[in-house]
Scaffold this motif. Structure first.
Motif, PDB file in Angstrom:
ATOM      1  N   LEU A 201      31.724  31.260  48.864  1.00  0.00           N
ATOM      2  CA  LEU A 201      30.889  31.729  47.731  1.00  0.00           C
ATOM      3  C   LEU A 201      29.500  30.675  47.323  1.00  0.00           C
ATOM      4  CD1 LEU A 201      33.807  32.018  45.092  1.00  0.00           C
ATOM      5  CD2 LEU A 201      32.470  33.882  46.442  1.00  0.00           C
ATOM      6  N   THR A 202      29.438  29.629  48.338  1.00  0.00           N
ATOM      7  CA  THR A 202      28.030  28.891  48.168  1.00  0.00           C
ATOM      8  C   THR A 202      27.292  29.014  49.470  1.00  0.00           C
ATOM      9  OG1 THR A 202      29.145  26.935  49.680  1.00  0.00           O
ATOM     10  CG2 THR A 202      29.447  27.163  47.143  1.00  0.00           C
TER      11      THR A 202
ATOM     12  N   ILE B 152      37.516  29.501  50.346  1.00  0.00           N
ATOM     13  CA  ILE B 152      37.005  30.521  49.191  1.00  0.00           C
ATOM     14  C   ILE B 152      35.700  29.918  48.713  1.00  0.00           C
ATOM     15  CG2 ILE B 152      37.690  31.940  47.191  1.00  0.00           C
ATOM     16  CD1 ILE B 152      40.630  32.037  48.179  1.00  0.00           C
ATOM     17  N   VAL B 153      35.983  28.829  48.065  1.00  0.00           N
ATOM     18  CA  VAL B 153      34.701  28.116  47.264  1.00  0.00           C
ATOM     19  C   VAL B 153      33.475  27.800  48.283  1.00  0.00           C
ATOM     20  CG1 VAL B 153      34.201  26.132  46.253  1.00  0.00           C
ATOM     21  CG2 VAL B 153      36.386  27.054  45.685  1.00  0.00           C
TER      22      VAL B 153
ATOM     23  N   ALA C  57      30.363  35.800  50.761  1.00  0.00           N
ATOM     24  CA  ALA C  57      31.099  36.615  50.089  1.00  0.00           C
ATOM     25  C   ALA C  57      32.077  37.231  50.907  1.00  0.00           C
ATOM     26  CB  ALA C  57      30.357  37.821  49.361  1.00  0.00           C
TER      27      ALA C  57
ATOM     28  N   TRP D  88      23.854  35.391  51.272  1.00  0.00           N
ATOM     29  CA  TRP D  88      24.844  35.058  50.443  1.00  0.00           C
ATOM     30  C   TRP D  88      25.909  36.220  50.402  1.00  0.00           C
ATOM     31  CZ3 TRP D  88      26.498  39.208  47.286  1.00  0.00           C
ATOM     32  CH2 TRP D  88      26.087  40.376  47.385  1.00  0.00           C
TER      33      TRP D  88
ATOM     34  N   ALA E  36      34.848  34.623  51.680  1.00  0.00           N
ATOM     35  CA  ALA E  36      35.422  34.383  50.582  1.00  0.00           C
ATOM     36  C   ALA E  36      36.765  35.536  50.359  1.00  0.00           C
ATOM     37  CB  ALA E  36      34.850  34.472  49.257  1.00  0.00           C
TER      38      ALA E  36
END
Length: 477
Positions: free
Chosen positions: A360-361, A356-357, A450, A446, A453
């Motif tokens: 998000l990057t 998940i982290v 998402a 991006w 995630a």
């Protein structure tokens, strides 16, 4: 759960199924080889299609005035196999739960291998018109049928013959087929692209201006066919190994007691529908991560600015992917050890939080402003991104061949684990490359992170709701 002493199971089934070497008719090294080589071949077949779907098929099988539309059409065909995979899980799972793991695994391997070989013989859209993409889709569907029956059978072959307390470590062997198959498939494509001096980016640009000149390129004439045709040799080796193994002790005992379900798919949906749902979503983030890190990232890296890509060299990027996939292979056995030591659920929850982290990057890692484009792309940054993603992939994929089968009873385990695994492929894999290409074109890179995630959150919730199974017996209760 029964705790009686069993000559095969051992004195305490709550510590896992104690299957001693003397109780196995097939040496463990042969079991390892049979589970590993089969999945390696199956994933090799699957990945050569994935690579060709990005670099070759948009030119040879899909006519469009827009390069982006052709790529989307190719990705949609790529997804056809994932629609077939649950059907393959039902068909092969039925026979795997009734007649046995061994014979069913042979059938799955043949289905996949024949379909892959025939793809290598296909004429293009410029030779037979729309029949070409139609036949390509059909053979891709057959690939999905074979792989749908392959994974769960290989997982059961390894897990149902495991030593006590080491089931995840034993079951990780078929999982290694994924990185090994990827390295074989993409390594061969890389060698062929080098031999033929083939550059996908420049060929696509040439095809937009002069399609006849592009189609004369030797790699597009027949070079791309070689990996597909060579699969027949690998299938022959796989068949030789699998025909020399015996049935697993777990299924042999169920067969002796006549515990097979008459209609495994009906029984598993009636009695274990909750496990199917949980298993489907447990695999969701794993599928999403893998197909973003292999199929989609290749299309993004070598794609033109029109498709929202970075325009990097095809051959150079394949080298980066092959380096990164080594991290996948390294972390699969690490994951098996961790899953046996700390339990499947806790280990996978920690890894999923990392996914998940990581998702998000994506904007920080991959935006053109951050990483550059074309020959100016920051190679080190891209390689680190790929290695991190593949390390997470090894950690999340490694325990799955133990965890999913452990959710189901012996008489429906092949069907149940296969259906859950392959239902998840539709949600997490079939849609992912297509959705990711669209998200990049509409919102930017991006948004792809998402999306990953969100898949991770759904998996995390499913793990919270799922039981720990590391001490569960695989024998019928």
């Amino acid at each position: 759960m029964s705790t009686t002493v069993d000559p095969v199971l051992g004195p305490n089934p709550n510590q896992g199924d104690a299957i001693a070497d003397e109780n196995l008719k097939t040496p463990r090294r042969r079991i390892i080889m049979a589970s590993l080589i089969g999945t390696t071949i199956e994933f090799y077949d699957f990945y050569i299609y994935a690579t060709a779907a990005v670099s070759v098929f948009p030119i040879l099988f899909f006519i469009s005035d827009s390069e982006g539309a052709a790529l989307l059409a190719s990705m949609a065909t790529f997804g056809a196999a994932f629609v077939a995979r649950p059907l393959g899980a039902v068909i092969f799972g039925h026979f795997g739960d009734i007649i046995g793991r061994k014979a069913t695994l042979v059938g799955a391997l043949l289905t996949m291998g024949v379909a892959t070989f025939l793809i290598g013989l296909l004429p293009t859209v410029y030779q037979i018109g729309l029949w070409a993409p139609a036949m390509l889709t059909l053979f891709r569907f057959c690939q999905g049928l074979g792989l749908g029956g392959e994974w769960s059978g290989a997982a059961l072959l390894a897990s149902e013959t495991a030593r006590p307390g080491k089931r995840a470590q034993a079951a990780m062997w078929p999982q290694l087929g994924a990185p090994f198959g990827f390295i074989l498939a993409n390594g061969l494509f890389l060698i062929l692209a080098w031999v033929y001096s083939y550059d996908s980016t420049s060929i696509r640009a040439l095809a937009a201006e002069d399609i006849d000149a592009a189609l004369a390129d030797p790699f597009l004439v027949w070079g791309w066919r070689i990996p597909f045709l060579l699969s027949v040799v690998m299938v022959a080796v796989g068949l030789y190994v699998r025909l020399r193994i015996e049935e697993t002790p777990v299924f042999a005992k169920a067969l002796e007691k006549k515990e097979q379900a008459k209609v495994p798919v009906g029984e598993v949906f009636k009695k274990n529908w909750r496990e199917i749902i949980l298993g489907t979503f447990i695999m969701l983030a794993t599928y999403g991560l893998f197909y973003l890190m292999t199929t989609w990232i290749l299309s993004y890296a070598i794609g033109s600015a029109e498709t929202g890509g970075l325009g990097y060299n095809y051959m150079s990027f394949l080298v980066l992917q092959i380096i990164a996939i080594v991290f996948f292979a390294i972390f699969v056995p690490i994951a098996g050890r961790l899953a046996d030591a700390f339990g499947r659920r806790r280990m996978l929850m920690t890894t999923t939080a990392g996914i998940i982290v990581f998702g998000l990057t994506f904007g920080v890692w991959l935006s053109a402003e951050s990483i550059g484009s074309g020959e100016d792309m920051n190679v080190v940054q891209m390689l680190v991104f790929l290695c991190v993603g593949m390390a997470l992939m090894g950690l999340t994929f490694g325990p799955m061949s133990a965890y999913l089968p452990e959710l189901f009873p012996t008489n429906t385990r092949y069907t149940g684990s296969g259906v859950a695994y392959n239902f998840s492929s539709i949600l997490g894999a079939a849609l992912t490359p297509f959705v990711a290409v669209w998200l990049v074109q509409e919102y930017g890179v991006w948004a792809v992170g998402a999306y990953l995630a969100v898949l991770g959150v759904l998996t995390f919730i499913s793990l919270i709701l799922s039981p720990e199974t590391s001490k569960k017996s695989l024998y019928s209760e």
